[in-house]
Write an enzyme that holds these catalytic residues in place. Structure first.
Site, PDB file in Angstrom:
ATOM      1  N   GLY A 238      29.781 -84.481 -16.620  1.00 39.85           N
ATOM      2  CA  GLY A 238      29.168 -85.358 -17.622  1.00 39.85           C
ATOM      3  C   GLY A 238      27.728 -85.668 -17.284  1.00 39.85           C
ATOM      4  N   GLY A 467      34.889 -85.238 -12.413  1.00 42.77           N
ATOM      5  CA  GLY A 467      34.690 -84.238 -11.371  1.00 42.77           C
ATOM      6  C   GLY A 467      34.219 -84.894 -10.093  1.00 42.77           C
ATOM      7  N   GLU A 662      24.791 -90.363  -7.829  1.00 45.30           N
ATOM      8  CA  GLU A 662      23.455 -90.050  -8.339  1.00 45.30           C
ATOM      9  C   GLU A 662      22.388 -89.903  -7.264  1.00 45.30           C
ATOM     10  OE1 GLU A 662      23.076 -92.010 -12.503  1.00 45.30           O
ATOM     11  OE2 GLU A 662      24.562 -93.172 -11.428  1.00 45.30           O
TER      12      GLU A 662
HETATM   13 MO1  MOS Z   1      25.115 -91.694 -14.891  1.00 45.66          MO
HETATM   14  S1  MOS Z   1      23.383 -90.880 -15.704  1.00 45.66           S
HETATM   15  O1  MOS Z   1      24.652 -93.357 -14.834  1.00 45.66           O
HETATM   16  O2  MOS Z   1      26.296 -91.487 -16.106  1.00 45.66           O
END
Ligand code: MOS
Length: 699
Positions: A238, A467, A662
Site C-alpha cells: 500500500g 505486507g 517508513e
Molecule cells: Mo503511510 S504513507 O503513513 O500509509
C-alpha cells in the site's frame, strides 16, 4: 498507558503467519474474493486536462454482447456527500485532470468491459490546463496547515541575519521528483449491495484501514456505518496509497447499487493507478544553512514549493523534519503550494520526512565540504539536547549512536574526504552518509477484543497487514500481554465486523493496535484471572499516553552508501547501502528487517530511478507503467543491510516499540547523492541521479 509488557514472545524472530498461504496462492485478495456471478467494471478516463464532458455516446458500447450497463454523469446515482471532490465520481460533467473517471462500463467479463470502455465516445469542452510546477509562479498560496495538521510555517530567531554574519553558509535549491506508489496489488474492490432490510453494502477492498474506509463510504452514500461492511484479510502493498479510499471504492459501490443482485469487481490497471491512486508531489526545496567554523549551525531554513490538485488540497509536510532535526538557534520552515490541473496527491511512504530529508541532508554534506569537516562529525556536533521545536526532551534519541554504529560497520574511519580521486578500473567510487528520522505516533482510538474458547485465545481487531507483518507481530504482543505462549493465540484482523481500529498509517499501526490489545488483555485478566472459563470475553481500547505531553518522540537512523559511477557513461551503481536505526524495541527481527530493507530499497529506487514525468501538453504522466517508470529491482540491490541498536524507551507505549514502516526510506536518496559527489566531484541537487546529471550534461 498500561504498564510495560514484559517481553517473552516479543523480540522473537518468528516467521510470518500469513506467509504459507501467500506463497501457495491461498490468500485471497480483494479482486479474487469468491462471489456469485460478478460483473466487471471498466473505467473511461478523461482525455482532456480541464473542462467538461459535453456528450457521451454509449450506444456502440452498450450494444456489445455482455455489456450490462454504462454509467455516466447523467445517469449515475447522486451521492449523499460530494464534499470530497476526489470521491465524487460521475457527479458532474466537470473534468479536473486528465485521467479522471468520466464513465464506467459494467459487463459480464473483464475483457468485454474493457473493450466497451474503449468504445464509449466522449466529447469535451476543453478549457485548457495548467500542470507546470514552478517556484516562480505568481499564484502560489499558503495552505492553512500541512499534512496531517502541522503548522504551515515556523519561524524562530532571524535566519537572514545569521546568514549575513556567519563565516560559512550554504544556500542552494534541491528538487525531488513526482513519485507514484506502485504496490504489486493494484487498487481493487469487490462490492455487493443487498437490498434487503434497508440495504447492506459489503466491500472487499484492498485497504490500509477497513474502518476508515467504511466511515468514508458510509458518508459518501449517506448510509449508516452498520449498513456497510469492509473486509480485507490481505493487502499486496500500500505504502500510503491505500491509506485513504480512492475513487475505485466509491465507483465499485456505486456500480453495485446500480445493478442490485450482481456483485461488481473493479481493479485499477497499472496505468490507471498513475491518475487515480494518489502520488507524492514533486518538491522544490530552497535550503539555507549558516554555521560557525567549528560546524555548529547558527541557522537552518527550508522554503518548500510543491503542488496540489485544484479540486482537493494535499499539502506534503516537507519542511517538518527540519524543525526538529538539528540544533540551530535560528530556524525557518515554509510551505507554498501551486494548485494545478493534476490528479490528487496523497500519502506515499513517509510523506514529509522522505522528500524533506533530501534537501537538508545534501545541504549538510555541502556544508561539511566547505568546512573541511567529516559529515558524520558535523551531524554529531549539531545534535540538539531537546526538541528544538517544542523544547521537550526526547523520550529517547539515538541518532548519534546510529551514526557511530553505522560508521563502524561501514568502515567510515578510513574515508579520504576528497572527491573524485578513487578509481577502480573504469569506476569512480565514493561514500556518503545521511540521517533518517520518523515521528513515533499512535492513533487516538482502537479497540481489541480477547476471547477464550477451547483452550485458545482469539484476539479480534480491525487492523491491517499490508505486507508489514502485523498479522505476525500482534500475536506476539497479545501473548505477552496475556502471559501465554504465542502458539496459543490467534489474531484476526481486516474486517469491520471486528472492533474498530485505526488506519495503518504514519507507522502507527503496531503502536496503536498493540496498545489496544494490551488494554484488552489486561481487562480480560482482571475479569477472569489466569483460569478463564470457556467463552470468556473482554475488550480494551488504547488510552491516552500522557507521556506525549512531556516528551518528543521519534525514531532515528543513519544510512551509509557506497556509490560507483562509470567514468565514461555516468552509470551509477550502489554496491553497499547500510542503515542503522534506533526504533525502540524491535518486536520481530524478521519482519522488522523486511520493513527497513524495503524502505531503504524504495529510497535507493528514489535515488536512482523513480520519477513520474508529466507531459505539459496533455497533463498526464507519460511513463505510466512499470516498463517506463523504473523501480529498483534485484539487480540494483547489492550489499544492502539494515541494523538497529538496542533502544529501550519506556515512554512510547507498553511495548516500547517505535514505528518502522517508513523510516527506512528517509535519508536514503541523500546518502546516495552525497556518495555520488564523493565519487565524482559532481554535486547533483535534483532527483533522480540519472547518468545525464552525473555527467553534468543536464541540470
Ligand atoms: Mo503511510 S504513507 O503513513 O500509509
Amino acid at each position: 498507558m498500561a504498564p510495560p509488557v514484559q517481553p517473552r514472545e516479543m523480540g522473537r524472530d518468528l516467521a510470518r503467519r500469513d506467509g504459507p498461504d501467500k506463497v501457495r496462492g491461498l490468500a485471497t485478495y480483494a479482486d479474487e474474493t469468491p462471489v456469485v456471478a460478478p460483473l466487471y467494471c471498466a473505467i473511461v478516463q478523461a482525455t482532456i486536462g480541464r473542462g467538461a464532458v459535453t456528450g457521451i455516446d454509449a450506444d456502440v458500447a452498450a450494444a456489445l454482447d455482455g455489456v450490462v450497463a454504462v454509467l455516466t454523469p447523467d445517469g449515475a446515482e447522486r451521492l449523499a456527500d460530494t464534499e470530497d471532490a476526489e470521491l465524487a465520481v460521475l457527479q458532474s460533467a466537470d473534468v479536473a485532470f486528465r485521467g479522471q473517471v468520466v464513465a464506467a462500463v459494467l459487463a459480464e467479463t473483464f475483457e468485454v468491459a474493457r473493450e466497451a470502455a474503449d468504445l464509449v465516445a466522449v466529447t469535451y469542452r476543453d478549457d485548457g490546463h495548467d500542470v507546470r510546477l514552478s517556484p516562480d509562479r505568481d499564484d502560489l498560496y499558503t495552505p492553512e496547515s500541512v499534512n496531517p495538521g502541522y503548522p504551515t510555517d515556523t519561524h524562530e530567531g532571524d535566519v537572514a541575519a545569521a546568514m549575513a554574519t556567519a563565516p560559512v553558509t550554504v544556500e542552494r535549491t534541491y528538487t525531488t521528483a513526482m513519485y507514484h506508489n506502485n504496490p504489486m496489488e493494484p487498487h481493487a474492490t469487490t462490492a455487493r449491495w443487498d437490498t434487503s432490510g434497508g440495504g447492506h453494502l459489503t466491500l472487499w477492498d484492498s485497504t490500509q484501514g477497513v474502518h476508515p474506509t467504511r466511515k468514508t463510504v458510509a458518508t459518501v452514500f449517506g448510509l449508516d456505518p452498520h449498513q456497510v461492511r469492509v473486509v480485507c484479510p490481505y493487502v499486496g502493498g500500500g505504502f500510503g496509497s491505500k491509506g485513504t479510499p480512492h475513487v475505485n471504492v466509491v465507483l465499485a459501490a456505486l456500480a453495485a447499487r446500480a445493478v442490485p443482485g450482481r456483485p461488481v469487481r473493479l481493479a485499477l490497471t497499472r496505468q490507471q493507478m498513475f491518475a487515480l491512486a494518489g502520488y507524492r508531489t514533486p518538491t522544490v526545496q530552497r535550503m539555507q544553512l549558516a554555521a560557525e567554523r567549528d560546524g555548529r549551525l547558527t541557522a537552518i531554513a527550508i522554503d518548500v514549493v510543491e503542488q496540489t490538485s485544484r479540486i482537493k488540497e494535499f499539502a506534503e509536510q516537507t519542511g517538518v523534519p527540519t524543525r526538529t532535526m538539528y540544533a540551530a538557534p535560528n530556524r525557518r520552515t515554509t510551505h507554498r503550494l501551486a494548485a494545478l490541473d493534476v490528479p490528487v496527491p496523497s500519502w506515499m511512504r513517509a510523506p514529509g520526512e522522505c522528500p524533506g530529508m533530501f534537501g537538508p541532508e545534501v545541504a549538510l554534506d555541502e556544508l561539511a565540504e566547505r568546512l573541511g569537516m567529516d559529515p558524520v562529525e558535523l551531524r554529531i556536533r549539531n545534535e540538539p539536547e531537546v526538541d528544538t521545536e517544542t523544547g521537550k526532551p526526547f523520550s529517547s534519541r539515538n541518532l548519534v549512536a546510529c551514526l557511530r554504529e553505522g560508521a563502524r560497520r561501514f568502515g567510515w574511519a578510513d574515508r579520504d574526504p576528497r572527491p573524485g580521486i578513487r578509481r577502480h578500473g573504469d569506476w569512480l567510487v565514493g561514500t556518503g552518509v545521511a540521517s533518517s528520522v520518523y515521528p513515533t505516533m499512535a492513533m487516538a482510538s482502537s479497540t481489541a477484543r480477547v476471547r477464550f474458547a477451547g483452550g485458545r485465545y482469539t484476539v479480534t481487531i480491525g487492523a491491517a497487514d499490508l505486507g508489514t507483518g502485523s498479522s505476525t507481530v500482534l500475536p506476539q504482543i497479545a501473548a505477552d500481554a496475556l502471559g501465554v505462549a504465542v502458539g496459543d493465540v490467534d489474531v484476526l484482523i481486516g474486517d469491520t465486523a471486528h472492533p474498530e481500529a485505526s488506519v495503518a498509517g504514519g507507522s502507527s499501526g503496531t503502536a496503536t493496535w498493540g496498545s489496544a490489545i494490551v488494554e484488552a488483555a489486561g481487562a480480560f485478566r482482571d475479569k477472569f484471572g489466569a483460569q478463564p472459563p470457556d467463552d470468556a470475553e473482554a475488550e480494551g481500547s488504547i488510552q491516552p499516553n500522557e507521556a506525549t505531553e512531556r516528551y518528543a518522540m521519534s525514531a532515528f537512523g543513519a544510512q551509509f552508501a557506497e556509490v560507483a559511477v562509470h567514468a565514461d557513461t555516468g552509470e551509477v551503481r550502489v554496491p553497499r547501502l547500510y542503515g542503522v536505526f534506533a526504533a525502540g524495541r524491535i518486536l520481530n527481527p524478521r519482519t522488522a528487517r523486511s520493513q527497513l530493507v524495503g524502505g531503504m530499497t524504495m529510497g535507493l529506487s528514489m535515488a536512482l530511478h523513480e520519477q513520474s514525468l508529466v507531459d505539459p501538453r496533455f497533463g498526464h504522466v507519460v511513463n505510466h507503467d512499470l516498463a517506463e517508470y523504473h523501480i529498483a529491482s534485484c539487480a540494483d540491490v547489492a550489499d544492502l543491510q539494515a541494523h538497529w541498536i538496542d533502544e529501550r524507551d519506556p515512554h512510547v507505549n507498553p511495548m516500547g516499540a517505535k514505528g518502522i514502516g517508513e523510516i527506512g526510506i528517509v535519508g536514503t536518496a541523500a546518502a546516495v547523492v552525497n556518495a555520488a559527489w564523493h565519487a565524482t566531484g559532481v554535486r547533483v541537487r535534483d532527483l533522480p541521479l540519472t547518468l545525464d546529471r552525473v555527467l553534468g550534461l543536464t541540470g
